[in-house]
Write a protein that holds these residues in place. Structure first.
Motif, PDB file in Angstrom:
ATOM      1  N   SER A 226      15.080 -23.306 -19.126  1.00  0.00           N
ATOM      2  CA  SER A 226      14.015 -23.995 -17.936  1.00  0.00           C
ATOM      3  C   SER A 226      13.406 -22.685 -17.227  1.00  0.00           C
ATOM      4  O   SER A 226      13.675 -21.654 -17.564  1.00  0.00           O
ATOM      5  CB  SER A 226      15.134 -24.678 -16.909  1.00  0.00           C
ATOM      6  N   ILE A 227      12.323 -23.394 -16.495  1.00  0.00           N
ATOM      7  CA  ILE A 227      11.413 -22.348 -15.860  1.00  0.00           C
ATOM      8  C   ILE A 227      11.102 -22.961 -14.371  1.00  0.00           C
ATOM      9  O   ILE A 227      11.110 -24.192 -14.224  1.00  0.00           O
ATOM     10  CB  ILE A 227      10.258 -22.011 -16.651  1.00  0.00           C
ATOM     11  N   PRO A 228      11.038 -22.125 -13.673  1.00  0.00           N
ATOM     12  CA  PRO A 228      10.465 -22.540 -12.277  1.00  0.00           C
ATOM     13  C   PRO A 228       9.225 -23.307 -12.428  1.00  0.00           C
ATOM     14  O   PRO A 228       8.266 -22.751 -12.850  1.00  0.00           O
ATOM     15  CB  PRO A 228      10.418 -21.493 -11.230  1.00  0.00           C
ATOM     16  N   PHE A 229       8.791 -24.427 -11.653  1.00  0.00           N
ATOM     17  CA  PHE A 229       7.728 -25.045 -11.628  1.00  0.00           C
ATOM     18  C   PHE A 229       6.792 -24.119 -10.907  1.00  0.00           C
ATOM     19  O   PHE A 229       5.463 -24.374 -11.654  1.00  0.00           O
ATOM     20  CB  PHE A 229       7.570 -26.259 -10.572  1.00  0.00           C
ATOM     21  N   GLY A 230       6.850 -23.149 -10.202  1.00  0.00           N
ATOM     22  CA  GLY A 230       5.780 -22.578  -9.601  1.00  0.00           C
ATOM     23  C   GLY A 230       5.334 -21.587 -10.963  1.00  0.00           C
ATOM     24  O   GLY A 230       4.180 -21.107 -10.574  1.00  0.00           O
ATOM     25  N   GLN A 231       6.111 -21.323 -11.837  1.00  0.00           N
ATOM     26  CA  GLN A 231       5.458 -20.626 -12.980  1.00  0.00           C
ATOM     27  C   GLN A 231       4.446 -21.192 -13.817  1.00  0.00           C
ATOM     28  O   GLN A 231       3.750 -20.439 -14.704  1.00  0.00           O
ATOM     29  CB  GLN A 231       6.611 -19.993 -13.983  1.00  0.00           C
ATOM     30  N   LEU A 232       4.322 -22.577 -13.593  1.00  0.00           N
ATOM     31  CA  LEU A 232       3.362 -23.416 -14.419  1.00  0.00           C
ATOM     32  C   LEU A 232       2.192 -23.609 -13.634  1.00  0.00           C
ATOM     33  O   LEU A 232       1.175 -24.240 -14.515  1.00  0.00           O
ATOM     34  CB  LEU A 232       4.060 -24.778 -14.613  1.00  0.00           C
ATOM     35  N   ILE A 233       2.068 -23.367 -12.505  1.00  0.00           N
ATOM     36  CA  ILE A 233       0.924 -23.541 -11.718  1.00  0.00           C
ATOM     37  C   ILE A 233      -0.043 -22.483 -11.885  1.00  0.00           C
ATOM     38  O   ILE A 233       0.004 -21.226 -11.787  1.00  0.00           O
ATOM     39  CB  ILE A 233       1.226 -23.419 -10.289  1.00  0.00           C
ATOM     40  N   PRO A 234      -1.323 -22.897 -12.551  1.00  0.00           N
ATOM     41  CA  PRO A 234      -2.422 -21.867 -13.001  1.00  0.00           C
ATOM     42  C   PRO A 234      -3.023 -21.418 -11.460  1.00  0.00           C
ATOM     43  O   PRO A 234      -2.833 -21.804 -10.539  1.00  0.00           O
ATOM     44  CB  PRO A 234      -3.536 -22.781 -13.690  1.00  0.00           C
ATOM     45  N   SER A 235      -3.429 -20.044 -11.937  1.00  0.00           N
ATOM     46  CA  SER A 235      -4.116 -19.257 -10.771  1.00  0.00           C
ATOM     47  C   SER A 235      -5.260 -20.111 -10.277  1.00  0.00           C
ATOM     48  O   SER A 235      -5.700 -19.657  -9.106  1.00  0.00           O
ATOM     49  CB  SER A 235      -4.310 -17.734 -11.401  1.00  0.00           C
ATOM     50  N   THR A 236      -5.795 -20.829 -11.193  1.00  0.00           N
ATOM     51  CA  THR A 236      -7.189 -21.406 -10.634  1.00  0.00           C
ATOM     52  C   THR A 236      -6.992 -22.781  -9.745  1.00  0.00           C
ATOM     53  O   THR A 236      -7.704 -23.503  -9.037  1.00  0.00           O
ATOM     54  CB  THR A 236      -7.929 -21.899 -12.072  1.00  0.00           C
ATOM     55  N   SER A 237      -5.588 -23.034  -9.609  1.00  0.00           N
ATOM     56  CA  SER A 237      -5.218 -24.413  -8.953  1.00  0.00           C
ATOM     57  C   SER A 237      -5.158 -23.967  -7.413  1.00  0.00           C
ATOM     58  O   SER A 237      -4.519 -22.986  -6.770  1.00  0.00           O
ATOM     59  CB  SER A 237      -3.871 -24.813  -9.243  1.00  0.00           C
ATOM     60  N   GLU A 238      -5.514 -24.846  -6.506  1.00  0.00           N
ATOM     61  CA  GLU A 238      -5.421 -24.477  -5.176  1.00  0.00           C
ATOM     62  C   GLU A 238      -4.090 -25.103  -4.672  1.00  0.00           C
ATOM     63  O   GLU A 238      -3.488 -26.065  -5.178  1.00  0.00           O
ATOM     64  CB  GLU A 238      -6.573 -25.737  -4.224  1.00  0.00           C
ATOM     65  N   GLN A 239      -3.548 -24.212  -4.049  1.00  0.00           N
ATOM     66  CA  GLN A 239      -2.075 -24.626  -3.556  1.00  0.00           C
ATOM     67  C   GLN A 239      -2.099 -24.588  -1.925  1.00  0.00           C
ATOM     68  O   GLN A 239      -2.441 -23.548  -1.313  1.00  0.00           O
ATOM     69  CB  GLN A 239      -1.322 -23.226  -3.918  1.00  0.00           C
TER      70      GLN A 239
END
Length: 137
Positions: free
Chosen positions: A105-118
């Motif tokens: 498993s991996i943390p969801f945060g590691q799946l968020i691209p750098s180009t995504s607004e957070q």
């Protein structure tokens, strides 16, 4: 818990709602790839989504620390196609990271691209994503 609001921008051929639904389905497919899904499966999505009341844009709501299980049979082809704005080097790194964690498993945060607004909850509220509570009469 680190709640994050991820406003989803439209891409060619998909509006914000369609793309958010497709991305959410692809996160679910990390855990349960199409090859393992059955027509009787009830769940096809992983995260809740909200719609901005003024713009109609859709955001995926997740927890950056939540562990997402990665199936050994995962296929990232469709997910990567939904990320045309993400640099190829970042996509390649995502593939390597997911491959290295198959069966784990991996943390969801590691799946968020750098180009995504957070957005944090406070930022989402300030930008009108979360309506003010209705005051009792």
């Amino acid at each position: 818990m680190a709640t994050v609001y991820l406003p989803v921008k439209p891409i060619e051929g998909m509006d914000s709602e369609q793309r958010a639904e497709a991305l959410d389905a692809e996160v679910w497919r990390l855990r349960r790839p199409l090859s393992l899904q059955r027509p009787t499966d009830i769940t096809k999505y992983y995260y809740p989504r909200i719609t901005h009341p003024d713009t109609g844009q859709v955001a995926i709501v997740g927890d950056t620390t939540e562990e997402v299980r990665i199936s050994v049979d995962v296929d990232l082809t469709d997910m990567l196609a939904l990320l045309p704005e993400v640099p190829q080097v970042e996509k390649d790194m995502l593939v390597m990271f997911v491959d290295a964690n198959r069966g784990g498993s991996i943390p969801f945060g590691q799946l968020i691209p750098s180009t995504s607004e957070q957005l944090t909850e406070e930022e989402a509220k300030a930008l009108g994503w979360l309506p003010d509570p209705i005051e009792p009469e």
